[in-house]
Design an enzyme around this catalytic site. Structure first.
Site, PDB file in Angstrom:
ATOM      1  N   HIS A 265      16.388   4.774   2.859  1.00  0.00           N
ATOM      2  CA  HIS A 265      15.643   4.920   1.314  1.00  0.00           C
ATOM      3  C   HIS A 265      16.326   5.662   0.337  1.00  0.00           C
ATOM      4  CE1 HIS A 265      14.465   8.775   2.765  1.00  0.00           C
ATOM      5  NE2 HIS A 265      13.850   8.962   1.291  1.00  0.00           N
TER       6      HIS A 265
HETATM    7  C1  UD1 Z   1      10.168  10.079  -2.031  1.00  0.00           C
HETATM    8  C2  UD1 Z   1      11.035  11.508  -2.196  1.00  0.00           C
HETATM    9  C3  UD1 Z   1      12.130  11.574  -1.390  1.00  0.00           C
HETATM   10  C4  UD1 Z   1      11.674  11.436   0.305  1.00  0.00           C
HETATM   11  C5  UD1 Z   1      10.591  10.214   0.403  1.00  0.00           C
HETATM   12  C6  UD1 Z   1      10.224  10.054   1.591  1.00  0.00           C
HETATM   13  C7  UD1 Z   1      11.105  12.221  -4.641  1.00  0.00           C
HETATM   14  C8  UD1 Z   1      12.117  12.329  -5.841  1.00  0.00           C
HETATM   15  N1  UD1 Z   1      11.669  11.576  -3.388  1.00  0.00           N
HETATM   16  O1  UD1 Z   1      11.066   9.304  -2.157  1.00  0.00           O
HETATM   17  O2  UD1 Z   1      12.723  12.812  -1.531  1.00  0.00           O
HETATM   18  O3  UD1 Z   1      12.517  11.340   0.919  1.00  0.00           O
HETATM   19  O4  UD1 Z   1       9.638  10.251  -0.866  1.00  0.00           O
HETATM   20  O5  UD1 Z   1       9.496   8.667   1.877  1.00  0.00           O
HETATM   21  O6  UD1 Z   1      10.176  12.646  -4.705  1.00  0.00           O
HETATM   22  N2  UD1 Z   1       6.441   3.045  -2.794  1.00  0.00           N
HETATM   23  C9  UD1 Z   1       5.245   2.223  -2.394  1.00  0.00           C
HETATM   24  N3  UD1 Z   1       4.227   2.504  -1.740  1.00  0.00           N
HETATM   25  C10 UD1 Z   1       4.216   4.171  -1.561  1.00  0.00           C
HETATM   26  C11 UD1 Z   1       5.069   4.982  -2.115  1.00  0.00           C
HETATM   27  C12 UD1 Z   1       6.195   4.422  -2.791  1.00  0.00           C
HETATM   28  O7  UD1 Z   1       5.379   0.930  -2.416  1.00  0.00           O
HETATM   29  O8  UD1 Z   1       3.106   4.517  -1.026  1.00  0.00           O
HETATM   30  C13 UD1 Z   1       7.436   2.533  -3.696  1.00  0.00           C
HETATM   31  C14 UD1 Z   1       7.301   2.094  -5.118  1.00  0.00           C
HETATM   32  O9  UD1 Z   1       8.220   1.053  -5.244  1.00  0.00           O
HETATM   33  C15 UD1 Z   1       7.860   3.473  -5.583  1.00  0.00           C
HETATM   34  C16 UD1 Z   1       9.133   3.722  -4.515  1.00  0.00           C
HETATM   35  O10 UD1 Z   1       8.660   3.496  -3.191  1.00  0.00           O
HETATM   36  O11 UD1 Z   1       8.475   3.031  -7.049  1.00  0.00           O
HETATM   37  C17 UD1 Z   1       9.706   4.946  -4.688  1.00  0.00           C
HETATM   38  O12 UD1 Z   1       8.848   5.868  -4.177  1.00  0.00           O
HETATM   39  P1  UD1 Z   1       8.725   7.377  -4.759  1.00  0.00           P
HETATM   40  O13 UD1 Z   1       7.633   8.452  -4.212  1.00  0.00           O
HETATM   41  O14 UD1 Z   1       8.943   7.518  -6.164  1.00  0.00           O
HETATM   42  O15 UD1 Z   1       9.974   7.902  -3.984  1.00  0.00           O
HETATM   43  P2  UD1 Z   1      10.460   7.684  -2.380  1.00  0.00           P
HETATM   44  O16 UD1 Z   1      11.768   6.947  -2.721  1.00  0.00           O
HETATM   45  O17 UD1 Z   1       9.544   7.323  -1.689  1.00  0.00           O
END
Ligand code: UD1
Length: 381
Positions: A211
């Site tokens: 991811h």
């Molecule tokens: C975040 C953390 C990362 C961690 C990861 C664990 C930051 C910068 N990154 O990354 O360090 O390793 O969490 O999972 O904080 N999304 C969903 N549903 C959710 C959450 C996210 O669909 O419940 C999708 C969305 O499209 C979103 C993308 O995942 O834009 C990324 O989510 P985000 O929380 O921004 O960062 P992660 O890649 O999850």
């Protein structure tokens, strides 16, 4: 209420993303046992039931007192929403201390807001460094540690990193790894046979999670990664619980166009670790999984140029690989080669915890109580 009772009455935990929940569970439990009054603010950075709610249920976390519902967005948009929501909460609650976890955007936002309101911050998992500022997590770690009154360090080298950055020694405490507390506390629940049956997993498989933005955000990089993952699937069945980030790019690149690839939705904590425990090897770019495989004795190939957790290489089963090194690395692990350093690799029908003398120091299941002790002492002073 005397002063001591007042200060103990208001510890606020800020949780936002999946790995935060796993780290917070033993800390909240230990502080509860120590008699602290606590509140949990869920920022809503992760919001899908499979990314959040299931962890609260399985880990016995208290229902959040508030969910800010910040959701997804670019770094600026998400961090801005976090700053605004957290400032309102901290202002109305006036906590004596804010506890933040790990290196996600919710972590740095909470530390920044608290510091400006002159509320002390305790950072759980302080001191880790990849020395790679292209990773948002490294930015988050460095700033959070600078702003923290208590840097609660999981791994000995973290103490040196903090000293090198000028963090006064009285702020740093080596406490061990609360993520490993959670792992050890739930060891009896990781039933690999049950999880195999529940999710239709093959008998022998490699488990992958991917991811990181550097691996999945650019379509051409995701496509290259998929080619190498197919190479792994040529060697052994490949089970991938797909994180929502990168899902579209990996599927567009044809991830499931291989009979040996088994795509799953994100798993809850218990099923996920059970699946890891039953894997012949793990391929990942996660931080926490490098630590969990170290303790479970499952060979781990980390598809990254660096790690903020080098102790998982020196004391565990982890090894860094490039895309090109991935297939040969998995082959070696499956052959019982140097894919990892656990004595259990390739010999036990089911990997088990590593020997106590090889474990990273203080990864012993008691980090939560140590953290609670440091915090209670600080608040009592
Ligand atoms: C975040 C953390 C990362 C961690 C990861 C664990 C930051 C910068 N990154 O990354 O360090 O390793 O969490 O999972 O904080 N999304 C969903 N549903 C959710 C959450 C996210 O669909 O419940 C999708 C969305 O499209 C979103 C993308 O995942 O834009 C990324 O989510 P985000 O929380 O921004 O960062 P992660 O890649 O999850």
């Amino acid at each position: 209420m005397n002063r001591r009772e007042i200060v103990l009455a208001s510890i606020v935990h800020v949780l936002g993303a999946r790995p935060n929940f796993v780290k917070a569970a033993p800390v909240i439990g230990a502080l509860r046992a120590a008699g602290a009054e606590q509140a949990v603010i869920h920022t809503g950075q992760h919001y899908d039931a499979r990314m959040s709610e299931i962890f609260f249920t399985e880990l016995g976390l208290p229902e959040p007192d508030v969910n800010l519902g910040v959701g997804s967005g670019g770094h600026a948009e998400q961090t801005a929403a976090l700053l605004v929501g957290l400032e309102k909460e901290f202002t109305s609650r006036s906590p004596a201390l804010v506890i933040v976890y790990g290196d996600v955007n919710s972590t740095i936002a909470a530390a920044l807001v608290a510091a400006k309101l002159q509320i002390p911050v305790a950072h759980v998992e302080a001191g880790l460094r990849s020395f790679d500022m292209s990773m948002p997590e490294e930015v988050n770690r460095r700033i959070t540690d600078q702003l923290s009154a208590l840097c609660l360090v999981t791994s000995p080298e973290g103490i040196g990193h903090l000293a090198a950055e000028g963090v006064p020694v009285h702020r740093t405490h080596l406490v061990g790894n609360p993520m490993i507390d959670t792992l050890l506390a739930n060891l009896g629940s990781f039933d690999t046979d049950r999880v195999r049956e529940a999710h239709g997993l093959p008998g022998r498989y490699v488990l992958a999670t991917m991811h990181r933005p550097a691996n999945v955000d650019a379509p051409e990089t995701a496509a290259a990664l998929v080619r190498h993952l197919h190479g792994v699937a040529d060697l052994a069945d490949l089970v991938i619980p797909v994180h929502p980030r990168g899902r579209a790019n990996l599927l567009a690149a044809g991830l499931d166009d291989h009979d040996g690839v088994h795509i799953l939705e994100p798993l809850g904590y218990i099923d996920f670790i059970a699946a890891v425990r039953g894997a012949a090897a793990v391929v990942t770019d996660s931080g926490g999984l490098q630590e969990e495989t170290t303790i479970l004795g499952v060979p781990c190939l980390t598809v990254r140029p660096n790690t903020e957790r080098p102790i998982t290489i020196t004391h565990g089963t982890n090894r860094l690989v490039t895309f090109e090194e991935l297939v040969p690395g998995v082959r070696k692990s499956l052959d019982g080669g140097s894919g990892g350093s656990s004595p259990l690799i390739g010999t036990a029908p089911e990997p088990g915890p590593v020997a106590a003398d090889r474990k990273p120091p203080l990864w012993d299941g008691h980090a939560g109580p140590r953290i609670a002790e440091v915090i209670m002492r600080y608040l009592g002073e």
